[in-house]
Design a protein around this motif. Structure first.
Motif, PDB file in Angstrom:
ATOM      1  N   ARG A 142      -0.923 -17.718  -3.220  1.00 22.06           N
ATOM      2  CA  ARG A 142       0.278 -18.003  -3.282  1.00 22.06           C
ATOM      3  C   ARG A 142       1.105 -17.613  -2.262  1.00 22.06           C
ATOM      4  NH1 ARG A 142      -2.421 -19.185  -8.150  1.00 22.06           N
ATOM      5  NH2 ARG A 142      -1.288 -21.149  -8.906  1.00 22.06           N
ATOM      6  N   GLY A 143       1.285 -15.521  -2.001  1.00 22.28           N
ATOM      7  CA  GLY A 143       1.691 -15.509  -1.569  1.00 22.28           C
ATOM      8  C   GLY A 143       1.126 -13.698  -0.871  1.00 22.28           C
ATOM      9  N   VAL A 144       2.065 -13.662  -0.151  1.00 24.81           N
ATOM     10  CA  VAL A 144       1.688 -12.438   0.878  1.00 24.81           C
ATOM     11  C   VAL A 144       3.318 -11.381   0.859  1.00 24.81           C
ATOM     12  CG1 VAL A 144       0.585 -10.948   2.507  1.00 24.81           C
ATOM     13  CG2 VAL A 144       0.118 -12.865   2.401  1.00 24.81           C
ATOM     14  N   ILE A 145       2.704  -9.910   0.584  1.00 20.76           N
ATOM     15  CA  ILE A 145       3.815  -9.455   0.147  1.00 20.76           C
ATOM     16  C   ILE A 145       3.914  -8.065   1.258  1.00 20.76           C
ATOM     17  CG2 ILE A 145       5.305  -7.330  -0.687  1.00 20.76           C
ATOM     18  CD1 ILE A 145       5.060  -9.221  -3.832  1.00 20.76           C
ATOM     19  N   ILE A 171       3.279   4.023  -0.484  1.00 25.18           N
ATOM     20  CA  ILE A 171       2.072   4.132  -0.603  1.00 25.18           C
ATOM     21  C   ILE A 171       0.950   3.911  -2.268  1.00 25.18           C
ATOM     22  CG2 ILE A 171       0.066   5.465   0.124  1.00 25.18           C
ATOM     23  CD1 ILE A 171       1.892   6.454   2.329  1.00 25.18           C
ATOM     24  N   GLY A 172       2.113   4.897  -2.579  1.00 29.45           N
ATOM     25  CA  GLY A 172       1.126   4.773  -3.923  1.00 29.45           C
ATOM     26  C   GLY A 172       1.513   3.672  -5.213  1.00 29.45           C
ATOM     27  N   MET A 173       2.402   2.711  -4.887  1.00 29.72           N
ATOM     28  CA  MET A 173       2.775   1.485  -5.904  1.00 29.72           C
ATOM     29  C   MET A 173       1.803   0.112  -5.181  1.00 29.72           C
ATOM     30  SD  MET A 173       6.509  -0.260  -5.436  1.00 29.72           S
ATOM     31  CE  MET A 173       6.895  -0.477  -3.910  1.00 29.72           C
ATOM     32  N   THR A 174       1.233   0.398  -3.859  1.00 28.00           N
ATOM     33  CA  THR A 174       0.590  -0.315  -3.248  1.00 28.00           C
ATOM     34  C   THR A 174      -0.935  -1.111  -3.841  1.00 28.00           C
ATOM     35  OG1 THR A 174       1.309  -0.246  -0.879  1.00 28.00           O
ATOM     36  CG2 THR A 174      -0.779  -1.244  -0.607  1.00 28.00           C
ATOM     37  N   LEU A 175      -1.848  -0.368  -4.524  1.00 28.31           N
ATOM     38  CA  LEU A 175      -2.791  -0.808  -4.960  1.00 28.31           C
ATOM     39  C   LEU A 175      -2.623  -1.768  -6.042  1.00 28.31           C
ATOM     40  CD1 LEU A 175      -5.786  -1.113  -5.021  1.00 28.31           C
ATOM     41  CD2 LEU A 175      -5.785   1.629  -5.420  1.00 28.31           C
ATOM     42  N   ASP A 180      -1.692  -5.439  -9.592  1.00 27.57           N
ATOM     43  CA  ASP A 180      -1.094  -6.113 -11.226  1.00 27.57           C
ATOM     44  C   ASP A 180      -1.203  -7.985 -10.303  1.00 27.57           C
ATOM     45  OD1 ASP A 180      -0.453  -3.978 -12.396  1.00 27.57           O
ATOM     46  OD2 ASP A 180       1.534  -3.938 -11.639  1.00 27.57           O
ATOM     47  N   LEU A 181      -0.706  -7.935  -9.551  1.00 25.98           N
ATOM     48  CA  LEU A 181      -0.599  -9.308  -8.595  1.00 25.98           C
ATOM     49  C   LEU A 181      -2.411 -10.376  -8.058  1.00 25.98           C
ATOM     50  CD1 LEU A 181       2.559  -8.740  -7.009  1.00 25.98           C
ATOM     51  CD2 LEU A 181       2.633  -9.649  -9.020  1.00 25.98           C
ATOM     52  N   ALA A 182      -2.854 -10.034  -8.253  1.00 24.85           N
ATOM     53  CA  ALA A 182      -3.816 -10.321  -7.302  1.00 24.85           C
ATOM     54  C   ALA A 182      -4.731 -11.707  -8.839  1.00 24.85           C
ATOM     55  CB  ALA A 182      -5.296  -9.975  -7.822  1.00 24.85           C
ATOM     56  N   ALA A 183      -4.035 -11.638  -9.924  1.00 26.24           N
ATOM     57  CA  ALA A 183      -4.944 -13.055 -10.446  1.00 26.24           C
ATOM     58  C   ALA A 183      -3.570 -14.352 -10.693  1.00 26.24           C
ATOM     59  CB  ALA A 183      -4.743 -12.472 -12.200  1.00 26.24           C
ATOM     60  N   THR A 184      -2.408 -13.945  -9.740  1.00 24.48           N
ATOM     61  CA  THR A 184      -1.154 -14.905  -9.481  1.00 24.48           C
ATOM     62  C   THR A 184      -2.176 -15.321  -7.351  1.00 24.48           C
ATOM     63  OG1 THR A 184      -0.038 -13.618 -10.804  1.00 24.48           O
ATOM     64  CG2 THR A 184       0.969 -15.432  -9.356  1.00 24.48           C
ATOM     65  N   VAL A 188      -1.113  -7.960  -1.673  1.00 24.89           N
ATOM     66  CA  VAL A 188       0.068  -6.539  -1.582  1.00 24.89           C
ATOM     67  C   VAL A 188      -0.815  -5.765  -0.558  1.00 24.89           C
ATOM     68  CG1 VAL A 188       1.944  -4.737  -2.566  1.00 24.89           C
ATOM     69  CG2 VAL A 188       1.421  -7.475  -3.331  1.00 24.89           C
ATOM     70  N   ASN A 189       0.719  -4.980   0.857  1.00 27.24           N
ATOM     71  CA  ASN A 189      -0.441  -4.485   2.021  1.00 27.24           C
ATOM     72  C   ASN A 189       1.039  -3.478   1.637  1.00 27.24           C
ATOM     73  OD1 ASN A 189      -3.711  -4.510   2.544  1.00 27.24           O
ATOM     74  ND2 ASN A 189      -2.496  -6.851   2.026  1.00 27.24           N
ATOM     75  N   SER A 190       0.591  -2.483   2.798  1.00 28.01           N
ATOM     76  CA  SER A 190       1.639  -1.202   3.187  1.00 28.01           C
ATOM     77  C   SER A 190       1.427  -0.960   4.676  1.00 28.01           C
ATOM     78  CB  SER A 190       2.547  -0.653   2.471  1.00 28.01           C
ATOM     79  OG  SER A 190       2.716  -1.443   1.380  1.00 28.01           O
ATOM     80  N   ILE A 191       2.330  -0.764   5.613  1.00 23.15           N
ATOM     81  CA  ILE A 191       2.017  -0.534   6.964  1.00 23.15           C
ATOM     82  C   ILE A 191       2.999   0.995   6.750  1.00 23.15           C
ATOM     83  CG2 ILE A 191       2.774  -0.823   9.770  1.00 23.15           C
ATOM     84  CD1 ILE A 191       2.784  -3.627   8.919  1.00 23.15           C
ATOM     85  N   ALA A 192       2.347   2.003   7.102  1.00 22.88           N
ATOM     86  CA  ALA A 192       2.739   3.423   7.764  1.00 22.88           C
ATOM     87  C   ALA A 192       3.474   3.502   8.813  1.00 22.88           C
ATOM     88  CB  ALA A 192       1.715   4.270   6.782  1.00 22.88           C
ATOM     89  N   PRO A 193       3.901   3.498   9.496  1.00 22.26           N
ATOM     90  CA  PRO A 193       3.904   3.649  10.535  1.00 22.26           C
ATOM     91  C   PRO A 193       4.573   4.663  11.140  1.00 22.26           C
ATOM     92  CG  PRO A 193       5.606   1.288  10.095  1.00 22.26           C
ATOM     93  CD  PRO A 193       5.314   2.919   9.073  1.00 22.26           C
ATOM     94  N   GLY A 194       3.955   5.358  12.342  1.00 23.30           N
ATOM     95  CA  GLY A 194       4.354   6.982  12.820  1.00 23.30           C
ATOM     96  C   GLY A 194       6.000   6.766  13.746  1.00 23.30           C
TER      97      GLY A 194
END
Length: 257
Positions: A142-145, A171-175, A180-184, A188-194
């Motif tokens: 249903r969505g991508v964050i 980073i800590g809240m990504t997983l 939380d949102l998997a069942a929906t 959710v992913n994050s990018i950590a740029p240099g």
């Protein structure tokens, strides 16, 4: 997630990494909402990207009412929200104690946390509430964050306590957010740029840019916003990427300064 039938909200979408992501999504056929505080830049970018499939809404990511209203405008214009890319942020620099042993400003620290971390969470949670109402794809998505962290969240440099703490929080809240949102059916992913060639860095003297790029193992240069955007596209299209923070840094590990 099929990008050419999607609607995306991008915070900080009028410059830097956010604008690069917006351009890439528009090129793929998405409808894009630029959520930013810079009204002049918003008008300019909608004109450049084309007003048929882009919308600018002025909003402060830390303000619940403004973000709520912005997302409602997005849904009113494009019918839904499938993608949320959080790029809004600030990068303050201040040592915990200065050379005169005076403590850093608590107000500035709190501001960095409010914009970078709380602002990201605020937009993500409100966008997720709209995504939950979407019809699922054949794979029940249903969505991508996508949130923007930083390698400073792993290896913060001298003077980066506030910035590093805010990015480590992302980073800590990504997983847990992904869980939380998997069942929906929301990933959710994050990018950590240099070190990226954003307006903040490209405004520096070329010698400084060259020195920063030289510290990257390979390729020895600043990262390009377009490379950030390429990763955004890949995350959206790869349905098995979830709960992950991906470093985009050419192998760089930050030194103390």
């Amino acid at each position: 997630m099929q990008i050419n039938t999607s609607a995306a909200v991008i915070t900080g979408g009028c410059s830097g990494l956010g604008l690069a992501a917006a351009k890439a999504l528009v090129a793929k056929g998405a409808n894009v909402v630029l959520l930013d505080i810079n009204q002049q830049a918003g008008a300019e970018q909608v004109n450049a990207l084309g007003d048929a499939n882009t919308l600018f809404v002025q909003a402060d990511v830390t303000n619940e009412q403004q973000v709520t209203a912005a997302l409602e405008q997005a849904v009113a214009r494009f019918g839904k929200i499938d993608i949320c890319v959080n790029c809004a942020g600030i990068a303050p620099a201040e040592r915990t104690l200065d050379k005169a042993a005076q403590p850093a400003s608590l107000a500035k620290f709190n501001q960095a946390i409010a914009i970078n971390l709380s602002g990201t969470f605020n937009v993500a949670r409100l966008a997720a509430s709209h995504m939950a109402a979407n019809n699922p794809t054949p794979s029940e998505e249903r969505g991508v964050i996508i949130n923007t962290a930083s390698i400073a969240g792993y290896e913060g440099q001298i003077g980066q306590t506030a910035y590093a703490a805010s990015k480590a929080g992302i980073i800590g809240m990504t997983l847990p957010m992904a869980r939380d949102l998997a069942a929906t059916g929301i990933r959710v992913n994050s990018i950590a740029p240099g070190v990226m060639a954003t307006p903040l860095l490209t405004a520096m003297p070329q010698s400084v840019q060259d020195a920063l790029g030289a510290g990257v193992p390979y390729p020895k240069r600043l990262g390009r916003p377009e490379e950030f955007a390429q990763l955004v596209i890949h995350i959206i299209e790869n349905s098995y990427l979830n709960g992950e923070t991906i470093r985009l840094d050419g192998g760089l590990r930050m030194q103390p300064k």
